[in-house]
Design a protein around this motif. Structure first.
Motif, PDB file in Angstrom:
ATOM      1  N   LEU A 159       0.827  -1.198   0.000  1.00  0.00           N
ATOM      2  CA  LEU A 159       0.000   0.000   0.000  1.00  0.00           C
ATOM      3  C   LEU A 159       0.867   1.256   0.000  1.00  0.00           C
ATOM      4  O   LEU A 159       2.020   1.226   0.416  1.00  0.00           O
ATOM      5  N   GLY A 160       0.282   2.363  -0.428  1.00  0.00           N
ATOM      6  CA  GLY A 160       0.915   3.664  -0.283  1.00  0.00           C
ATOM      7  C   GLY A 160       1.712   4.170  -1.462  1.00  0.00           C
ATOM      8  O   GLY A 160       2.051   5.355  -1.524  1.00  0.00           O
ATOM      9  N   ASP A 161       2.038   3.294  -2.422  1.00  0.00           N
ATOM     10  CA  ASP A 161       2.888   3.705  -3.538  1.00  0.00           C
ATOM     11  C   ASP A 161       2.217   4.755  -4.419  1.00  0.00           C
ATOM     12  O   ASP A 161       2.852   5.719  -4.857  1.00  0.00           O
ATOM     13  N   ALA A 162       0.935   4.570  -4.715  1.00  0.00           N
ATOM     14  CA  ALA A 162       0.230   5.516  -5.575  1.00  0.00           C
ATOM     15  C   ALA A 162       0.190   6.896  -4.935  1.00  0.00           C
ATOM     16  O   ALA A 162       0.347   7.913  -5.615  1.00  0.00           O
ATOM     17  N   ARG A 163      -0.016   6.952  -3.629  1.00  0.00           N
ATOM     18  CA  ARG A 163      -0.057   8.244  -2.943  1.00  0.00           C
ATOM     19  C   ARG A 163       1.309   8.917  -2.991  1.00  0.00           C
ATOM     20  O   ARG A 163       1.405  10.143  -3.152  1.00  0.00           O
ATOM     21  N   LEU A 164       2.377   8.132  -2.867  1.00  0.00           N
ATOM     22  CA  LEU A 164       3.714   8.706  -2.975  1.00  0.00           C
ATOM     23  C   LEU A 164       3.902   9.359  -4.335  1.00  0.00           C
ATOM     24  O   LEU A 164       4.404  10.491  -4.443  1.00  0.00           O
ATOM     25  N   ALA A 165       3.502   8.657  -5.395  1.00  0.00           N
ATOM     26  CA  ALA A 165       3.631   9.216  -6.742  1.00  0.00           C
ATOM     27  C   ALA A 165       2.832  10.507  -6.872  1.00  0.00           C
ATOM     28  O   ALA A 165       3.304  11.491  -7.465  1.00  0.00           O
ATOM     29  N   LEU A 166       1.626  10.530  -6.319  1.00  0.00           N
ATOM     30  CA  LEU A 166       0.788  11.724  -6.402  1.00  0.00           C
ATOM     31  C   LEU A 166       1.462  12.905  -5.719  1.00  0.00           C
ATOM     32  O   LEU A 166       1.437  14.038  -6.237  1.00  0.00           O
ATOM     33  N   GLU A 167       2.084  12.678  -4.565  1.00  0.00           N
ATOM     34  CA  GLU A 167       2.737  13.765  -3.849  1.00  0.00           C
ATOM     35  C   GLU A 167       3.953  14.285  -4.618  1.00  0.00           C
ATOM     36  O   GLU A 167       4.264  15.482  -4.566  1.00  0.00           O
ATOM     37  N   VAL A 168       4.645  13.403  -5.334  1.00  0.00           N
ATOM     38  CA  VAL A 168       5.746  13.852  -6.184  1.00  0.00           C
ATOM     39  C   VAL A 168       5.201  14.716  -7.317  1.00  0.00           C
ATOM     40  O   VAL A 168       5.746  15.775  -7.641  1.00  0.00           O
ATOM     41  N   PHE A 169       4.115  14.283  -7.946  1.00  0.00           N
ATOM     42  CA  PHE A 169       3.486  15.075  -9.005  1.00  0.00           C
ATOM     43  C   PHE A 169       3.066  16.449  -8.478  1.00  0.00           C
ATOM     44  O   PHE A 169       3.150  17.456  -9.195  1.00  0.00           O
ATOM     45  N   ARG A 170       2.583  16.483  -7.254  1.00  0.00           N
ATOM     46  CA  ARG A 170       2.138  17.743  -6.664  1.00  0.00           C
ATOM     47  C   ARG A 170       3.298  18.661  -6.289  1.00  0.00           C
ATOM     48  O   ARG A 170       3.090  19.829  -5.963  1.00  0.00           O
ATOM     49  N   GLY A 171       4.530  18.112  -6.272  1.00  0.00           N
ATOM     50  CA  GLY A 171       5.689  18.897  -5.862  1.00  0.00           C
ATOM     51  C   GLY A 171       5.905  18.925  -4.369  1.00  0.00           C
ATOM     52  O   GLY A 171       6.762  19.660  -3.868  1.00  0.00           O
ATOM     53  N   ALA A 172       5.148  18.108  -3.624  1.00  0.00           N
ATOM     54  CA  ALA A 172       5.276  18.078  -2.172  1.00  0.00           C
ATOM     55  C   ALA A 172       6.400  17.164  -1.714  1.00  0.00           C
ATOM     56  O   ALA A 172       6.852  17.259  -0.564  1.00  0.00           O
ATOM     57  N   LEU A 173       6.863  16.272  -2.586  1.00  0.00           N
ATOM     58  CA  LEU A 173       7.943  15.336  -2.280  1.00  0.00           C
ATOM     59  C   LEU A 173       8.875  15.241  -3.469  1.00  0.00           C
ATOM     60  O   LEU A 173       8.496  15.555  -4.606  1.00  0.00           O
ATOM     61  N   THR A 174      10.088  14.775  -3.208  1.00  0.00           N
ATOM     62  CA  THR A 174      11.000  14.386  -4.282  1.00  0.00           C
ATOM     63  C   THR A 174      11.374  12.928  -4.062  1.00  0.00           C
ATOM     64  O   THR A 174      11.340  12.431  -2.928  1.00  0.00           O
ATOM     65  N   ALA A 175      11.704  12.236  -5.136  1.00  0.00           N
ATOM     66  CA  ALA A 175      12.087  10.831  -5.049  1.00  0.00           C
ATOM     67  C   ALA A 175      13.032  10.511  -6.200  1.00  0.00           C
ATOM     68  O   ALA A 175      12.885  11.076  -7.296  1.00  0.00           O
ATOM     69  N   PRO A 176      13.997   9.610  -5.993  1.00  0.00           N
ATOM     70  CA  PRO A 176      14.871   9.194  -7.088  1.00  0.00           C
ATOM     71  C   PRO A 176      14.053   8.582  -8.223  1.00  0.00           C
ATOM     72  O   PRO A 176      12.972   8.026  -7.991  1.00  0.00           O
ATOM     73  N   ALA A 177      14.577   8.673  -9.446  1.00  0.00           N
ATOM     74  CA  ALA A 177      13.830   8.214 -10.620  1.00  0.00           C
ATOM     75  C   ALA A 177      13.324   6.779 -10.484  1.00  0.00           C
ATOM     76  O   ALA A 177      12.154   6.510 -10.803  1.00  0.00           O
ATOM     77  N   PRO A 178      14.146   5.796 -10.028  1.00  0.00           N
ATOM     78  CA  PRO A 178      13.621   4.424  -9.942  1.00  0.00           C
ATOM     79  C   PRO A 178      12.452   4.300  -8.969  1.00  0.00           C
ATOM     80  O   PRO A 178      11.501   3.548  -9.222  1.00  0.00           O
ATOM     81  N   VAL A 179      12.506   5.026  -7.866  1.00  0.00           N
ATOM     82  CA  VAL A 179      11.417   4.992  -6.887  1.00  0.00           C
ATOM     83  C   VAL A 179      10.160   5.623  -7.471  1.00  0.00           C
ATOM     84  O   VAL A 179       9.059   5.063  -7.395  1.00  0.00           O
TER      85      VAL A 179
END
Length: 327
Positions: A159-179
């Motif tokens: 669980l939780g992966d889709a929400r992580l992606a959404l937060e990156v799209f929103r600019g609220a988080l950053t994540a390495p490309a593979p993640v």
């Protein structure tokens, strides 16, 4: 390109219809013929640009997701997919977009033997509506209302992966490309747990697919079954599948945000289900037969309410609000 030419080119397929579909696309109505002793399971979902998907999504992935979210509902019912209808509102006829969308849609449909039998097209802001039809043996459908005190509580996958992606799209988080790429795939191309749902017939006492967040969707089961539950939010929860891609802990949000994503993130489309403690081996067999990992994350209790415990058994008082369209 006119409406009927669009349908003929992108969505009509020249091949024999399955037994359960005596008449598909081309008439005012389609005809379905459930096998003797079977009931029809029916579900509808609508996807709107900007609300359910981003304008940047690959059309092939969007075609996949448009059907996947409906197949996930069939999975939660323990039903076998049979057919679906598709309604599209399109701002214009973009042939490249339609080719990609149809490719992703039919790839998943063929994987599950699910036949497109009709629908509608119109001009308007981009919107997609799918209604899916499945078969389930009479009296064997998995429902939200069957959980009983003492049952184990399980979740499939992570669980939780889709929400992580959404937060990156929103600019609220950053994540390495593979993640980010793995999380993005989980958000845009979810895996409906159809085989697991069918394998759980006669084993699970209740089930629901997790679309709006684990705790919010669990609440539907608790209200439908008139029970309570305890969720173990320590080591029992399957946190973020992308953790395996992270080079170090700094590649991921802190543990509090991860817990929020897992408990209330939404867009996971995993199966949340209950089963008697005596059926643990049967649950393990269903998971193995469907090649789907499942994790026991709590228990159903007679005491009303939902309790979330940390790894030390202390109750977590934070409010984890799941997605709600009109909240």
């Amino acid at each position: 390109m006119g409406e009927f030419e669009l349908i003929d080119r992108f969505f009509r397929r020249a091949r024999p219809a399955p037994r359960a579909v005596p008449l598909g696309i081309g008439d005012d109505c389609a005809l379905l013929a459930p096998a003797p002793g079977m009931q029809l399971a029916v579900s509808t979902d609508m996807l709107l640009e900007g609300r359910h998907f981003l304008s940047t999504v690959d059309p092939s992935r969007l075609g996949h997701k448009a059907l996947a979210v409906n197949l996930s509902d069939l999975a939660a019912c323990g039903a076998r997919p049979v057919a679906f209808t598709l309604s599209l509102a399109l701002p214009s006829v973009d042939e490249s977009w339609l080719e990609g969308f149809a490719r992703g849609l039919f790839a998943l449909a063929d994987e599950h033997g699910c036949e497109l039998i009709g629908g509608d097209t119109t001009r308007g802001p981009l919107a997609i509506s799918v209604t899916v039809f499945g078969e389930v043996p009479a009296g064997q459908a998995l429902l939200r209302s069957g959980a009983r005190a003492g049952d184990d509580l399980y979740i499939s996958g992570t669980l939780g992966d889709a929400r992580l992606a959404l937060e990156v799209f929103r600019g609220a988080l950053t994540a390495p490309a593979p993640v980010f790429e793995l999380a993005r795939a989980r958000m845009e191309q979810p895996t409906p747990r159809v085989a697991l749902g069918q394998a759980l017939r006669g084993v699970a006492t209740s089930a629901i697919d997790v679309s709006d967040g684990l705790l919010g969707d669990l609440g539907h089961v608790l209200r439908g079954s008139n029970v309570g539950a305890t969720v173990w939010a320590g080591s029992a929860l399957p946190l973020l599948g992308v953790r395996e891609k992270a080079g170090d802990p700094g590649d991921l949000p802190d543990e509090a945000r991860q817990l929020e994503f897992v408990l209330a993130g939404g867009d996971d489309y995993e199966l949340l289900f209950t089963a008697p403690q005596a059926r643990r081996e049967a649950v393990a067999s269903a998971a193995a037969a469907s090649a789907t990992p499942v994790t026991r994350i709590g228990r159903i209790e007679a005491q009303p309410g939902l309790r979330v415990l940390d790894g030390q058994g202390r109750e977590i008082r934070s409010s984890f609000a799941s997605f709600e369209h009109f909240a």
